[in-house]
Write an enzyme that holds these catalytic residues in place. Structure first.
Site, PDB file in Angstrom:
ATOM      1  CB  CYS A  77      -0.810  -0.194   1.191  1.00  0.00           C
ATOM      2  SG  CYS A  77      -2.292   1.074   0.963  1.00  0.00           S
ATOM      3  CG  HIS A 175      -4.161  -3.569   2.498  1.00  0.00           C
ATOM      4  ND1 HIS A 175      -3.234  -3.010   3.551  1.00  0.00           N
ATOM      5  CD2 HIS A 175      -4.568  -2.222   2.080  1.00  0.00           C
ATOM      6  CE1 HIS A 175      -3.117  -1.871   3.852  1.00  0.00           C
ATOM      7  NE2 HIS A 175      -3.863  -1.316   2.727  1.00  0.00           N
ATOM      8  CD  GLU A 177      -2.122  -6.342   5.036  1.00  0.00           C
ATOM      9  OE1 GLU A 177      -2.531  -5.401   5.256  1.00  0.00           O
ATOM     10  OE2 GLU A 177      -1.508  -6.874   3.863  1.00  0.00           O
TER      11      GLU A 177
END
Length: 201
Positions: A77, A175, A177
């Site tokens: 990001c 992202h 994750e």
């Protein structure tokens, strides 16, 4: 394998650490230059505003160390955006790893872009086993235009670079994750990268 997540006060680092743990690895949160240099893999996260994040990097000397790292580095990001030459956000000079500038989405679009969007035109082993047009989770108001380092693209009013790679440096605008099984697969792919597979497919 020693995995270091750079902890400079501008990243959602716990969620990244938990994702790595779910893959069966452990990661260290650190801003210690020696520890970062000795890592096998380095993750450079970022959430927030570009100029304040860059100030935090400069305060610890990380702005001069990160571009010199020789092991695989993954910017996430804002981390990816800071790896570029310049960002319009706060008129911020970046780390200069990627020869690109970060610009704001057109004011006609709803910003930030929040939610799931597709990635396509995938290349390099970072996306091994990931299907074209897979959905990833994004939250951002600024983007990196298409350039020669793009290894994935996304459309939001315009087609832009949603992932970059140059030598041992990788960056993703989304992202991983927070992007379910496919996002964790990308993290796993990154952790399995070696010097032999930096080259683009």
């Amino acid at each position: 394998m020693k995995i270091v997540i750079i902890n400079y006060g501008a990243g959602n680092i716990q969620s990244i650490k938990f994702a790595i743990q779910r893959l069966g690895f452990d990661a260290i949160l650190s801003d210690n230059i020696s520890e970062i240099e000795q890592a096998d893999k380095v993750i450079f996260p970022g959430v927030g505003e570009a100029s304040s994040a860059m100030r935090k990097l400069k305060a610890t000397g990380l702005n001069t160390i990160i571009p010199k790292l020789t092991q695989p580095v993954l910017g996430i990001c804002l981390g990816m955006q800071l790896m570029c030459n310049y960002s319009e956000e706060g008129s911020t000079s970046g780390l200069g790893i990627f020869n690109a500038e970060v610009v704001k989405f057109d004011k006609k679009l709803k910003v930030p872009q929040i939610g799931w969007n597709q990635i396509k035109n995938l290349s390099t082993n970072l996306f091994k086993g990931i299907k074209e047009n897979e959905y990833m989770y994004l939250v951002h108001s600024y983007y990196v235009p298409l350039n020669k380092n793009a290894i994935a693209t996304t459309e939001y009013g315009i087609e832009y670079a949603s992932a970059l790679q140059k030598d041992n440096f990788y960056g993703v605008q989304f992202h991983p994750e927070k992007s379910s099984i496919s996002g964790e697969k990308i993290i796993k792919n990154f952790l399995e990268l070696s010097h032999e597979n930096y080259t683009r497919n």
